[in-house]
Design a protein around this motif. Structure first.
Motif, PDB file in Angstrom:
ATOM      1  N   VAL A   1       0.870  -1.182   0.000  1.00 37.79           N
ATOM      2  CA  VAL A   1       0.000   0.000   0.000  1.00 37.79           C
ATOM      3  C   VAL A   1       0.906   1.231   0.000  1.00 37.79           C
ATOM      4  O   VAL A   1       1.800   1.340   0.845  1.00 37.79           O
ATOM      5  N   VAL A   2       0.687   2.129  -0.944  1.00 36.08           N
ATOM      6  CA  VAL A   2       1.399   3.412  -0.938  1.00 36.08           C
ATOM      7  C   VAL A   2       0.377   4.478  -0.565  1.00 36.08           C
ATOM      8  O   VAL A   2      -0.673   4.592  -1.215  1.00 36.08           O
ATOM      9  N   ASP A   3       0.682   5.238   0.490  1.00 27.57           N
ATOM     10  CA  ASP A   3      -0.333   6.185   0.975  1.00 27.57           C
ATOM     11  C   ASP A   3       0.261   7.563   1.238  1.00 27.57           C
ATOM     12  O   ASP A   3       1.241   7.700   1.965  1.00 27.57           O
TER      13      ASP A   3
ATOM     14  N   VAL B   1     -17.704   5.834   4.482  1.00 20.97           N
ATOM     15  CA  VAL B   1     -16.612   4.969   4.936  1.00 20.97           C
ATOM     16  C   VAL B   1     -16.997   3.487   4.833  1.00 20.97           C
ATOM     17  O   VAL B   1     -16.221   2.664   4.340  1.00 20.97           O
ATOM     18  N   VAL B   2     -18.207   3.167   5.265  1.00 22.67           N
ATOM     19  CA  VAL B   2     -18.589   1.745   5.267  1.00 22.67           C
ATOM     20  C   VAL B   2     -18.674   1.202   3.826  1.00 22.67           C
ATOM     21  O   VAL B   2     -18.293   0.065   3.556  1.00 22.67           O
ATOM     22  N   ASN B   3     -19.126   2.051   2.900  1.00 23.34           N
ATOM     23  CA  ASN B   3     -19.194   1.615   1.494  1.00 23.34           C
ATOM     24  C   ASN B   3     -17.799   1.492   0.892  1.00 23.34           C
ATOM     25  O   ASN B   3     -17.536   0.598   0.089  1.00 23.34           O
TER      26      ASN B   3
ATOM     27  N   ARG C   1      -9.786  11.899   3.267  1.00 21.11           N
ATOM     28  CA  ARG C   1     -10.771  12.954   3.050  1.00 21.11           C
ATOM     29  C   ARG C   1     -11.378  13.462   4.353  1.00 21.11           C
ATOM     30  O   ARG C   1     -11.629  14.651   4.517  1.00 21.11           O
ATOM     31  N   ASN C   2     -11.661  12.554   5.291  1.00 26.35           N
ATOM     32  CA  ASN C   2     -12.369  12.984   6.508  1.00 26.35           C
ATOM     33  C   ASN C   2     -11.417  13.439   7.612  1.00 26.35           C
ATOM     34  O   ASN C   2     -11.841  13.589   8.761  1.00 26.35           O
ATOM     35  N   ALA C   3     -10.164  13.727   7.271  1.00 27.54           N
ATOM     36  CA  ALA C   3      -9.200  14.170   8.287  1.00 27.54           C
ATOM     37  C   ALA C   3      -9.674  15.387   9.083  1.00 27.54           C
ATOM     38  O   ALA C   3      -9.375  15.489  10.276  1.00 27.54           O
TER      39      ALA C   3
ATOM     40  N   PHE D   1     -14.275  23.871   8.462  1.00 29.17           N
ATOM     41  CA  PHE D   1     -14.822  22.662   7.822  1.00 29.17           C
ATOM     42  C   PHE D   1     -14.524  21.437   8.706  1.00 29.17           C
ATOM     43  O   PHE D   1     -13.397  21.228   9.144  1.00 29.17           O
ATOM     44  N   GLY D   2     -15.567  20.658   8.936  1.00 23.58           N
ATOM     45  CA  GLY D   2     -15.416  19.467   9.769  1.00 23.58           C
ATOM     46  C   GLY D   2     -15.723  19.740  11.238  1.00 23.58           C
ATOM     47  O   GLY D   2     -15.801  18.812  12.038  1.00 23.58           O
ATOM     48  N   HIS D   3     -15.866  21.027  11.602  1.00 22.71           N
ATOM     49  CA  HIS D   3     -16.175  21.382  12.995  1.00 22.71           C
ATOM     50  C   HIS D   3     -17.640  21.839  13.079  1.00 22.71           C
ATOM     51  O   HIS D   3     -18.512  21.070  13.442  1.00 22.71           O
TER      52      HIS D   3
END
Ligand SMILES: Cc1cc2nc3c(=O)[nH]c(=O)nc-3n(C[C@H](O)[C@H](O)[C@H](O)COP(=O)(O)OP(=O)(O)OC[C@H]3O[C@@H](n4cnc5c(N)ncnc54)[C@H](O)[C@@H]3O)c2cc1C
Length: 311
Positions: free
Chosen positions: A32-34, A282-284, A39-41, A126-128
């Protein structure tokens, strides 16, 4: 020297790690290269994944990384910048730091980027308390004073949806003209009790690290403690383009044409998660990765058995 793998997975988010888990357990030499920018960070917690509801996204991925390591899957932090198909239909993969790798099969699970409206304050929050997805965070902010920042007439749909989580919703038309709204939309907005405010939003009002309102270009301020926005999804499809995969244009960006397992139109090239579709939560994404991993293992097995049988 080129390192050789049976499968390289590009992207170690949920989709990529799920594919790698299946492949590792199937005893496939997998890398795995990451680039480690899921996205949801921006979100502190992840919701809607049965048995992991409320877990911090970083913790979820850390557990996933531990799990794939148990089965000998290698994980490398880095970015794949190029991939080409060789004469045997296999893949030469180049990393940003220059390493050259070889894989018989390639899974692209590179996710998508959210391009946010450029209103000052939106990116920072964003995200908060600036959110895009009521299924992800609606419960946590239920019954609060919601704003919805329109970016297209389709934002009406978002305003209607979030009214399931609060009865105090204001749709700020921002860049959308009032006469762009369909009569049916106006009827539904009225039925849902959504207030509609024309005029451009100039900035967010923030106090003590909390959203308290939005200010319009004409100077008027509206108290709101949550703002829903509709980011423009930018799928990370560079590798699909480079390898000649057929793409599908959608209102949410271009995604590779895939079969139900994630196989693209290029043999040996697979897609999983948001790289293959806008709507994957995430689940999908986990499910898509799992399916691709299992399908690749079966396909490699049959390819090798057929080669032996032909000798
Ligand atoms: C703020 C926010 C909150 C969210 N909350 C939820 C929630 O509560 N519940 C939920 O179900 N969904 C949520 N989502 C959606 C969720 O983020 C996605 O469904 C999920 O991340 C998709 O997983 P993925 O593996 O496809 O992509 P990602 O998680 O984005 O992972 C892709 C990975 O690939 C890497 N990558 C990209 N290009 C390369 C390259 N060239 N080389 C190497 N690596 C590369 C990236 O750096 C990243 O690490 C949220 C989204 C946002 C924006």
């Amino acid at each position: 020297m080129t390192e050789k793998y049976e499968v390289i997975v590009v992207g170690g988010g949920t989709a990529g790690l799920s594919a790698a888990l299946v492949l590792g357990r199937a005893r496939r030499r997998t890398l795995v290269v990451d680039a480690c920018e899921p996205r949801n960070a921006p979100a502190a917690h992840m919701h809607g994944y049965l048995s992991r509801d409320g877990m911090p996204p970083a913790e979820f991925l850390a557990v996933g990384r531990e799990e794939i390591a148990r089965y000998g899957v290698e994980l490398r932090r880095g970015r794949v910048v190029d991939a080409v198909r060789d004469a045997h239909g296999e893949f030469e993969v180049t990393l940003a730091e220059g390493a050259a790798l070889h894989a018989r099969r390639l899974v692209v699970a590179t996710g998508l980027k959210d391009e946010l409206p450029t209103v000052p304050g939106v990116a920072e929050r964003f995200g908060h308390d600036v959110l895009h997805c009521p299924y992800c965070h609606g419960w946590e902010v239920r019954d609060r004073a919601f704003g919805v920042l329109a970016s297209t007439p389709m934002s009406v749909h978002q305003a209607l949806m979030v009214s399931q989580w609060s009865k105090d919703v204001t749709l700020f038309l921002h860049t959308v003209a009032e006469d762009e709204l369909a009569t049916e939309d106006l009827r539904r907005l009225a039925a849902a009790g959504v207030a509609v405010v024309p005029g451009e939003v100039a900035e967010l009002v923030v106090d003590d690290d909390r959203l308290t309102g939005v200010r319009l270009a004409d100077g008027t301020a509206h108290d709101r403690s949550v703002l829903f926005v509709a980011p423009r999804p930018v799928p990370q499809i560079g590798l699909f383009e480079r390898l000649g995969a057929e793409l599908n244009e959608t209102p949410f960006g271009s995604y590779p044409v895939v079969d139900e397992r994630g196989q693209t139109t290029v043999p040996g090239l697979w897609a999983a998660g948001n790289a293959g579709g806008f709507a994957e939560q995430v689940v999908n994404a986990a499910s898509r990765g799992y399916r691709a991993g299992a399908a690749i293992n079966g396909e490699l097995l049959m390819t090798d058995l057929d080669a032996i049988a032909r000798v």
